[in-house]
Write a protein that holds these residues in place. Structure first.
Motif, PDB file in Angstrom:
ATOM      1  N   ILE A 281       0.830  -1.202   0.000  1.00 18.34           N
ATOM      2  CA  ILE A 281       0.000   0.000   0.000  1.00 18.34           C
ATOM      3  C   ILE A 281       0.868   1.257   0.000  1.00 18.34           C
ATOM      4  O   ILE A 281       0.634   2.200  -0.764  1.00 18.34           O
ATOM      5  CB  ILE A 281      -0.943  -0.007   1.217  1.00 18.34           C
ATOM      6  CG1 ILE A 281      -1.989  -1.121   1.055  1.00 18.34           C
ATOM      7  CG2 ILE A 281      -1.631   1.343   1.390  1.00 18.34           C
ATOM      8  CD1 ILE A 281      -2.819  -1.370   2.295  1.00 18.34           C
ATOM      9  N   GLN A 282       1.892   1.268   0.833  1.00 20.91           N
ATOM     10  CA  GLN A 282       2.737   2.454   0.923  1.00 20.91           C
ATOM     11  C   GLN A 282       3.553   2.671  -0.348  1.00 20.91           C
ATOM     12  O   GLN A 282       3.694   3.804  -0.817  1.00 20.91           O
ATOM     13  CB  GLN A 282       3.646   2.344   2.144  1.00 20.91           C
ATOM     14  CG  GLN A 282       2.873   2.399   3.458  1.00 20.91           C
ATOM     15  CD  GLN A 282       3.779   2.398   4.673  1.00 20.91           C
ATOM     16  OE1 GLN A 282       4.976   2.657   4.564  1.00 20.91           O
ATOM     17  NE2 GLN A 282       3.216   2.107   5.829  1.00 20.91           N
ATOM     18  N   TYR A 283       4.086   1.605  -0.920  1.00 22.54           N
ATOM     19  CA  TYR A 283       4.845   1.744  -2.165  1.00 22.54           C
ATOM     20  C   TYR A 283       3.943   2.201  -3.305  1.00 22.54           C
ATOM     21  O   TYR A 283       4.322   3.075  -4.100  1.00 22.54           O
ATOM     22  CB  TYR A 283       5.522   0.422  -2.530  1.00 22.54           C
ATOM     23  CG  TYR A 283       6.885   0.221  -1.912  1.00 22.54           C
ATOM     24  CD1 TYR A 283       8.046   0.429  -2.646  1.00 22.54           C
ATOM     25  CD2 TYR A 283       7.014  -0.182  -0.588  1.00 22.54           C
ATOM     26  CE1 TYR A 283       9.302   0.237  -2.086  1.00 22.54           C
ATOM     27  CE2 TYR A 283       8.263  -0.375  -0.013  1.00 22.54           C
ATOM     28  CZ  TYR A 283       9.402  -0.162  -0.766  1.00 22.54           C
ATOM     29  OH  TYR A 283      10.652  -0.342  -0.202  1.00 22.54           O
ATOM     30  N   LEU A 284       2.759   1.618  -3.421  1.00 27.03           N
ATOM     31  CA  LEU A 284       1.837   2.033  -4.478  1.00 27.03           C
ATOM     32  C   LEU A 284       1.471   3.503  -4.340  1.00 27.03           C
ATOM     33  O   LEU A 284       1.435   4.253  -5.323  1.00 27.03           O
ATOM     34  CB  LEU A 284       0.567   1.178  -4.431  1.00 27.03           C
ATOM     35  CG  LEU A 284       0.532  -0.059  -5.317  1.00 27.03           C
ATOM     36  CD1 LEU A 284      -0.684  -0.910  -4.984  1.00 27.03           C
ATOM     37  CD2 LEU A 284       0.529   0.316  -6.792  1.00 27.03           C
ATOM     38  N   TYR A 285       1.210   3.912  -3.121  1.00 27.62           N
ATOM     39  CA  TYR A 285       0.833   5.298  -2.858  1.00 27.62           C
ATOM     40  C   TYR A 285       1.979   6.242  -3.225  1.00 27.62           C
ATOM     41  O   TYR A 285       1.791   7.244  -3.921  1.00 27.62           O
ATOM     42  CB  TYR A 285       0.467   5.415  -1.380  1.00 27.62           C
ATOM     43  CG  TYR A 285      -0.201   6.703  -0.968  1.00 27.62           C
ATOM     44  CD1 TYR A 285      -1.376   7.125  -1.559  1.00 27.62           C
ATOM     45  CD2 TYR A 285       0.342   7.484   0.045  1.00 27.62           C
ATOM     46  CE1 TYR A 285      -1.998   8.297  -1.161  1.00 27.62           C
ATOM     47  CE2 TYR A 285      -0.278   8.656   0.454  1.00 27.62           C
ATOM     48  CZ  TYR A 285      -1.445   9.053  -0.157  1.00 27.62           C
ATOM     49  OH  TYR A 285      -2.058  10.213   0.238  1.00 27.62           O
ATOM     50  N   CYS A 286       3.186   5.915  -2.783  1.00 32.74           N
ATOM     51  CA  CYS A 286       4.345   6.762  -3.069  1.00 32.74           C
ATOM     52  C   CYS A 286       4.702   6.762  -4.551  1.00 32.74           C
ATOM     53  O   CYS A 286       5.007   7.811  -5.122  1.00 32.74           O
ATOM     54  CB  CYS A 286       5.541   6.295  -2.245  1.00 32.74           C
ATOM     55  SG  CYS A 286       5.398   6.648  -0.485  1.00 32.74           S
ATOM     56  N   HIS A 287       4.659   5.595  -5.182  1.00 33.16           N
ATOM     57  CA  HIS A 287       4.984   5.530  -6.606  1.00 33.16           C
ATOM     58  C   HIS A 287       3.950   6.280  -7.443  1.00 33.16           C
ATOM     59  O   HIS A 287       4.292   6.915  -8.446  1.00 33.16           O
ATOM     60  CB  HIS A 287       5.068   4.073  -7.064  1.00 33.16           C
ATOM     61  CG  HIS A 287       6.226   3.328  -6.473  1.00 33.16           C
ATOM     62  ND1 HIS A 287       6.398   1.968  -6.633  1.00 33.16           N
ATOM     63  CD2 HIS A 287       7.277   3.755  -5.720  1.00 33.16           C
ATOM     64  CE1 HIS A 287       7.500   1.598  -5.995  1.00 33.16           C
ATOM     65  NE2 HIS A 287       8.040   2.654  -5.439  1.00 33.16           N
ATOM     66  N   SER A 288       2.692   6.206  -7.035  1.00 36.88           N
ATOM     67  CA  SER A 288       1.650   6.929  -7.765  1.00 36.88           C
ATOM     68  C   SER A 288       1.910   8.426  -7.725  1.00 36.88           C
ATOM     69  O   SER A 288       1.707   9.139  -8.711  1.00 36.88           O
ATOM     70  CB  SER A 288       0.273   6.630  -7.160  1.00 36.88           C
ATOM     71  OG  SER A 288      -0.016   5.260  -7.239  1.00 36.88           O
ATOM     72  N   TYR A 289       2.370   8.899  -6.578  1.00 35.35           N
ATOM     73  CA  TYR A 289       2.679  10.320  -6.436  1.00 35.35           C
ATOM     74  C   TYR A 289       3.957  10.693  -7.187  1.00 35.35           C
ATOM     75  O   TYR A 289       4.013  11.705  -7.888  1.00 35.35           O
ATOM     76  CB  TYR A 289       2.822  10.669  -4.959  1.00 35.35           C
ATOM     77  CG  TYR A 289       3.276  12.087  -4.718  1.00 35.35           C
ATOM     78  CD1 TYR A 289       2.383  13.144  -4.813  1.00 35.35           C
ATOM     79  CD2 TYR A 289       4.602  12.368  -4.409  1.00 35.35           C
ATOM     80  CE1 TYR A 289       2.802  14.448  -4.604  1.00 35.35           C
ATOM     81  CE2 TYR A 289       5.024  13.665  -4.194  1.00 35.35           C
ATOM     82  CZ  TYR A 289       4.123  14.702  -4.293  1.00 35.35           C
ATOM     83  OH  TYR A 289       4.548  15.981  -4.093  1.00 35.35           O
ATOM     84  N   ALA A 290       4.992   9.875  -7.059  1.00 36.08           N
ATOM     85  CA  ALA A 290       6.291  10.207  -7.652  1.00 36.08           C
ATOM     86  C   ALA A 290       6.283  10.088  -9.168  1.00 36.08           C
ATOM     87  O   ALA A 290       6.909  10.893  -9.868  1.00 36.08           O
ATOM     88  CB  ALA A 290       7.373   9.297  -7.068  1.00 36.08           C
TER      89      ALA A 290
END
Length: 202
Positions: A36-45
């Motif tokens: 969840i955290q990686y998906l969230y961060c990658h979506s933003y980055a």
């Protein structure tokens, strides 16, 4: 020109201050938390088109150079877009980088049915758009009850315009917009915060 996307202040505040992943849904399964955290961060980055793009992407769609990432877009006839992310999102072992996800977390659940998908469910299977949307929405409604996964791409667009001094062409290419008018739709919101930051700096 398309209508300016509707942003509420909390969305921009979150994007400008950084991603508050510590407030996301917490599972007893460390892989689910990381996913969840990686998906969230990658979506933003990287400005993923949620949820269709990360569901369709494979590891082969991501290529690394010394300074940027080349993303092959399966949803746009496999065309390429070049992304120049902040260094922690790029190759860092400590932060939520693409390389760290591919080399460290993804192998934890891979099995003979996984294929080469970039993001995998805890059972090693691939996501559908519905299952990814449900997972992310449940996790992030704790931050904002009106959250939808695609909002993060909007945050990315506005944040990049501010960071890159309202350079529309650069942001269009980074996000893979087919039409410049799509990028211009974020300009009014970005200008508000860009002007505010400049006034504070002055």
């Amino acid at each position: 020109m398309p209508e300016t996307p509707k942003f509420r202040e909390p969305y921009i505040t979150i994007s400008r201050k950084g991603l508050q992943t510590n407030k996301l849904y917490h599972s007893k399964d460390p892989y689910i938390n990381a996913l969840i955290q990686y998906l969230y961060c990658h979506s933003y980055a990287f400005g993923w088109r949620m949820e269709s793009e990360p569901c369709a992407m494979t590891v082969d769609n991501v290529r690394f150079s010394e300074r940027y990432v080349i993303i092959t877009q399966p949803k746009l006839n496999n065309s390429d877009r070049i992304i120049i992310p902040e260094k922690p999102f790029f190759t860092s072992r400590r932060h939520k980088s693409l390389k760290n996800w591919i080399n460290h977390w993804k192998p934890k659940v891979e099995n003979q049915c996984s294929g080469n998908h970039l993001y995998l469910k805890p059972d090693g299977g691939s996501f559908t758009k519905d299952t990814m949307r449900m997972m992310l929405t449940r996790a992030t409604r704790k931050i904002d009850p009106n959250y939808y996964p695609y909002n993060v791409r909007h945050w990315c667009a506005v944040a990049r315009l501010i960071e890159w001094d309202l350079n529309i062409i650069k942001v269009r290419d980074s996000l893979g917009h087919e039409k410049i008018e799509t990028t211009m739709g974020y300009l009014r919101t970005a200008k508000q915060f860009y002007s505010r930051d400049n006034r504070k700096a002055g």
